[in-house]
Structure formats: C-alpha cells, structure tokens
Design a protein around this motif. Structure first.
Motif, mmCIF file in Angstrom:
data_model
loop_
_atom_site.group_PDB
_atom_site.id
_atom_site.type_symbol
_atom_site.label_atom_id
_atom_site.label_comp_id
_atom_site.label_asym_id
_atom_site.label_seq_id
_atom_site.Cartn_x
_atom_site.Cartn_y
_atom_site.Cartn_z
ATOM 1 N N LEU A 117 17.254 -41.304 -10.347
ATOM 2 C CA LEU A 117 18.022 -40.263 -11.013
ATOM 3 C C LEU A 117 17.782 -38.915 -10.341
ATOM 4 C CD1 LEU A 117 17.487 -41.095 -14.799
ATOM 5 C CD2 LEU A 117 19.547 -41.473 -13.449
ATOM 6 N N LEU A 118 18.835 -38.117 -10.229
ATOM 7 C CA LEU A 118 18.690 -36.811 -9.597
ATOM 8 C C LEU A 118 17.667 -35.938 -10.316
ATOM 9 C CD1 LEU A 118 22.339 -35.755 -8.624
ATOM 10 C CD2 LEU A 118 20.623 -36.963 -7.256
ATOM 11 N N VAL A 119 17.595 -36.038 -11.637
ATOM 12 C CA VAL A 119 16.626 -35.213 -12.362
ATOM 13 C C VAL A 119 15.203 -35.634 -12.023
ATOM 14 C CG1 VAL A 119 16.629 -36.627 -14.480
ATOM 15 C CG2 VAL A 119 16.054 -34.178 -14.586
ATOM 16 N N ASP A 120 14.975 -36.930 -11.845
ATOM 17 C CA ASP A 120 13.649 -37.401 -11.460
ATOM 18 C C ASP A 120 13.318 -36.976 -10.030
ATOM 19 O OD1 ASP A 120 12.976 -38.627 -13.871
ATOM 20 O OD2 ASP A 120 13.929 -40.514 -13.310
ATOM 21 N N GLN A 121 14.320 -37.017 -9.152
ATOM 22 C CA GLN A 121 14.092 -36.605 -7.771
ATOM 23 C C GLN A 121 13.728 -35.125 -7.710
ATOM 24 O OE1 GLN A 121 17.111 -37.631 -4.918
ATOM 25 N NE2 GLN A 121 16.412 -36.106 -3.442
ATOM 26 N N ALA A 122 14.428 -34.294 -8.486
ATOM 27 C CA ALA A 122 14.141 -32.855 -8.476
ATOM 28 C C ALA A 122 12.730 -32.570 -8.972
ATOM 29 C CB ALA A 122 15.164 -32.117 -9.331
ATOM 30 N N LEU A 123 12.314 -33.245 -10.023
ATOM 31 C CA LEU A 123 10.963 -33.037 -10.543
ATOM 32 C C LEU A 123 9.911 -33.528 -9.548
ATOM 33 C CD1 LEU A 123 11.528 -33.968 -14.286
ATOM 34 C CD2 LEU A 123 10.828 -31.734 -13.400
ATOM 35 N N ALA A 124 10.191 -34.655 -8.885
ATOM 36 C CA ALA A 124 9.258 -35.156 -7.876
ATOM 37 C C ALA A 124 9.126 -34.169 -6.724
ATOM 38 C CB ALA A 124 9.721 -36.521 -7.358
ATOM 39 N N THR A 125 10.231 -33.531 -6.362
ATOM 40 C CA THR A 125 10.210 -32.526 -5.299
ATOM 41 C C THR A 125 9.305 -31.359 -5.678
ATOM 42 O OG1 THR A 125 12.395 -33.067 -4.431
ATOM 43 C CG2 THR A 125 11.628 -30.811 -4.108
ATOM 44 N N LEU A 126 9.434 -30.872 -6.900
ATOM 45 C CA LEU A 126 8.602 -29.751 -7.341
ATOM 46 C C LEU A 126 7.136 -30.137 -7.395
ATOM 47 C CD1 LEU A 126 10.817 -28.207 -10.168
ATOM 48 C CD2 LEU A 126 10.476 -27.364 -7.837
ATOM 49 N N ARG A 127 6.852 -31.333 -7.898
ATOM 50 C CA ARG A 127 5.448 -31.766 -7.962
ATOM 51 C C ARG A 127 4.859 -31.890 -6.565
ATOM 52 N NH1 ARG A 127 7.371 -35.005 -12.374
ATOM 53 N NH2 ARG A 127 7.745 -36.766 -10.972
ATOM 54 N N ALA A 128 5.634 -32.443 -5.628
ATOM 55 C CA ALA A 128 5.146 -32.608 -4.261
ATOM 56 C C ALA A 128 4.889 -31.271 -3.593
ATOM 57 C CB ALA A 128 6.148 -33.431 -3.440
ATOM 58 N N ALA A 129 5.618 -30.231 -4.032
ATOM 59 C CA ALA A 129 5.436 -28.898 -3.476
ATOM 60 C C ALA A 129 4.331 -28.126 -4.174
ATOM 61 C CB ALA A 129 6.743 -28.125 -3.560
ATOM 62 N N GLY A 130 3.673 -28.745 -5.151
ATOM 63 C CA GLY A 130 2.552 -28.103 -5.829
ATOM 64 C C GLY A 130 2.932 -27.225 -6.996
ATOM 65 N N CYS A 131 4.129 -27.419 -7.554
ATOM 66 C CA CYS A 131 4.554 -26.605 -8.694
ATOM 67 C C CYS A 131 4.001 -27.179 -9.996
ATOM 68 C CB CYS A 131 6.079 -26.550 -8.765
ATOM 69 S SG CYS A 131 6.848 -25.775 -7.340
ATOM 70 N N GLN A 132 3.248 -26.382 -10.690
ATOM 71 C CA GLN A 132 2.649 -26.817 -11.947
ATOM 72 C C GLN A 132 2.411 -25.596 -12.814
ATOM 73 O OE1 GLN A 132 -0.808 -29.305 -11.473
ATOM 74 N NE2 GLN A 132 -1.486 -28.946 -13.565
ATOM 75 N N PRO A 133 3.051 -25.550 -13.999
ATOM 76 C CA PRO A 133 3.834 -26.609 -14.641
ATOM 77 C C PRO A 133 5.224 -26.748 -14.032
ATOM 78 C CG PRO A 133 3.947 -24.629 -15.954
ATOM 79 C CD PRO A 133 2.993 -24.329 -14.829
ATOM 80 N N SER A 134 5.842 -27.915 -14.297
ATOM 81 C CA SER A 134 7.230 -28.150 -13.927
ATOM 82 C C SER A 134 8.037 -28.317 -15.202
ATOM 83 C CB SER A 134 7.357 -29.400 -13.054
ATOM 84 O OG SER A 134 6.798 -29.173 -11.783
ATOM 85 N N LEU A 135 9.116 -27.574 -15.300
ATOM 86 C CA LEU A 135 9.967 -27.591 -16.481
ATOM 87 C C LEU A 135 11.353 -28.086 -16.099
ATOM 88 C CD1 LEU A 135 7.844 -25.114 -16.725
ATOM 89 C CD2 LEU A 135 9.307 -24.327 -18.578
ATOM 90 N N VAL A 136 12.036 -28.707 -17.057
ATOM 91 C CA VAL A 136 13.421 -29.122 -16.842
ATOM 92 C C VAL A 136 14.211 -28.750 -18.082
ATOM 93 C CG1 VAL A 136 12.921 -31.483 -17.650
ATOM 94 C CG2 VAL A 136 14.971 -31.029 -16.291
ATOM 95 N N VAL A 137 15.371 -28.147 -17.875
ATOM 96 C CA VAL A 137 16.242 -27.757 -18.979
ATOM 97 C C VAL A 137 17.383 -28.759 -19.075
ATOM 98 C CG1 VAL A 137 17.696 -25.958 -19.967
ATOM 99 C CG2 VAL A 137 15.687 -25.324 -18.615
ATOM 100 N N LEU A 138 17.513 -29.379 -20.263
ATOM 101 C CA LEU A 138 18.557 -30.365 -20.512
ATOM 102 C C LEU A 138 19.570 -29.814 -21.500
ATOM 103 C CD1 LEU A 138 16.426 -33.628 -20.964
ATOM 104 C CD2 LEU A 138 17.429 -32.700 -18.857
ATOM 105 N N GLY A 139 20.774 -30.365 -21.465
ATOM 106 C CA GLY A 139 21.817 -29.939 -22.393
ATOM 107 C C GLY A 139 22.762 -31.077 -22.701
ATOM 108 N N ALA A 140 23.774 -31.268 -21.850
ATOM 109 C CA ALA A 140 24.752 -32.336 -22.067
ATOM 110 C C ALA A 140 24.063 -33.701 -22.045
ATOM 111 C CB ALA A 140 25.833 -32.274 -20.987
#
Length: 212
Positions: free
Chosen positions: A40-63
């Motif tokens: 899933l694209l949302v999982d890929q985006a979060l994995a990208t942030l984690r791999a780059a050392g971003c912590q915390p990682s947040l995701v905003v959902l809606g639809a």
C-alpha cells in the motif's frame, strides 16, 4: 526516542508526516489504498520516513479511513483523523502540525502519499541538518521547490495559517523564498504524483527501503 536516531540528526528530533486523507477521485479511490509492488502506498510512505530516521511518524487519514486502517500496517505510526478532509490537503497539513505542537520535534518532513518515487535517500538529503528554523525542499528543476518538504518548528504557525483548500505549504514557501534551502534530488527520486491508475506505469518498479 532511539538515541541512534537522535544522533543521526545532530541531537535534533525530526518528525515525519504523511498526508493521506484525499478521496483520489481521478484515481477511482483513496490513494492510501493503492498498491505498488504489492505494498500500500501509505505503508510505503511510512516505511520511507522510518528508514530516513523520522520519529515520530504521523499519518493523516480522511476518506475511507476505516478501510485504510483495516488494510494498512500502521503500527508504530501516530494515526490522525481529519474530519475536514473534503476541504483539501491544507486541512490535513494543519491537522498534522497541530498534533506535533505538543511533541519535542524540532522539524518535520512532509511527504505526500501519492508520490511513491520519493524514497528515504531524498528524505535524508533534504532533512540533513534540519532544526527549528529550517525551510527546505527537494528540487527537480532549478529554482523550483518540490517534495519532500522540511518545515522547522518556528515556521509551523505560519504554514498552518496559510494552508487552505488544496494548498499546503506552497504559499508560505513562496513568501519566504529567501529562507528556503533547495536541495537537488533528481538523481535519487522520481517526483511524479499519481493522479490516475495509468500513472503507475510511469514509475520504475520500486524497492522499499526499511529501517534496520
């Protein structure tokens, strides 16, 4: 916070924020639920942030937020609901920045869910040395800011005040152009956004870098 992650950013706290609330009308459904290479694209985006050392990682959902929660692996992420998602991306950016206001983050990397060609290498490059006063953006053409964008904490109120409709940080970056550090990333990322299913064919098969 993991001391190794903090050390990688000079002792500063770098957060990550994925904007994934849109309905994806031209695509036929929310892009957070689109799969690329089986992920899933949302999982890929979060994995990208984690791999780059971003912590915390947040995701905003809606639809279709409930469907995204059911299908995605959001463990380890702070999941935010944006009831105002129909008004556009600006409300999702404001929602994320408001949630970060009570955190220890010095800066945040903003990543859009429909740009899977942007990986951890680009995020690390743009976020290098980020602190509270940072304004930085990837650049794929001379003088033109792109994604990802890094916003230092001192700029969050101004960005939130200018984010409206389908516009995120762009107006603020334009007004403060003399402060924006543009970082060339054409050699490490593909900035194509996915508007329609056929756009997936334009991207090379991707490998998702995960944090160790």
């Amino acid at each position: 916070m993991d001391p190794a992650v903090s050390a990688a950013h000079g002792g500063r706290v770098l957060a990550g924020l994925v904007l994934a609330a849109g309905a994806g009308r031209r695509f036929g459904g929310p892009k957070a639920l689109v799969r690329r290479d089986g992920v899933l694209l949302v999982d890929q985006a979060l994995a990208t942030l984690r791999a780059a050392g971003c912590q915390p990682s947040l995701v905003v959902l809606g639809a279709q937020a409930d469907q995204v929660r059911a299908a995605a692996d959001l463990g380890g992420a702070v999941v935010l609901d944006n009831p105002s998602w129909p008004t556009g991306m600006g409300s999702s950016l404001r929602r994320g920045l408001a949630a970060l206001a009570t955190s220890r983050a010095d800066a945040v990397v903003v990543l859009l869910v429909d740009m899977p060609g942007i990986g951890a290498a680009a995020v690390r490059r743009v976020a290098a040395g980020a602190g509270p006063d940072t304004l930085a953006a990837a650049s794929y053409r001379p003088g033109r800011p792109g994604h990802p964008v890094v916003l230092g904490r001192a700029h969050w109120p101004g960005v939130a005040a200018s984010a409206d409709g389908d516009v995120g940080a762009r107006p603020y970056l334009r007004r403060h152009g003399d402060q924006v550090r543009l970082v060339p990333c054409a050699d490490v990322a593909d900035p194509a956004d996915l508007d329609r299913p056929a756009d997936l064919d334009r991207l090379e098969p991707g490998t998702i870098e995960v944090s160790s």
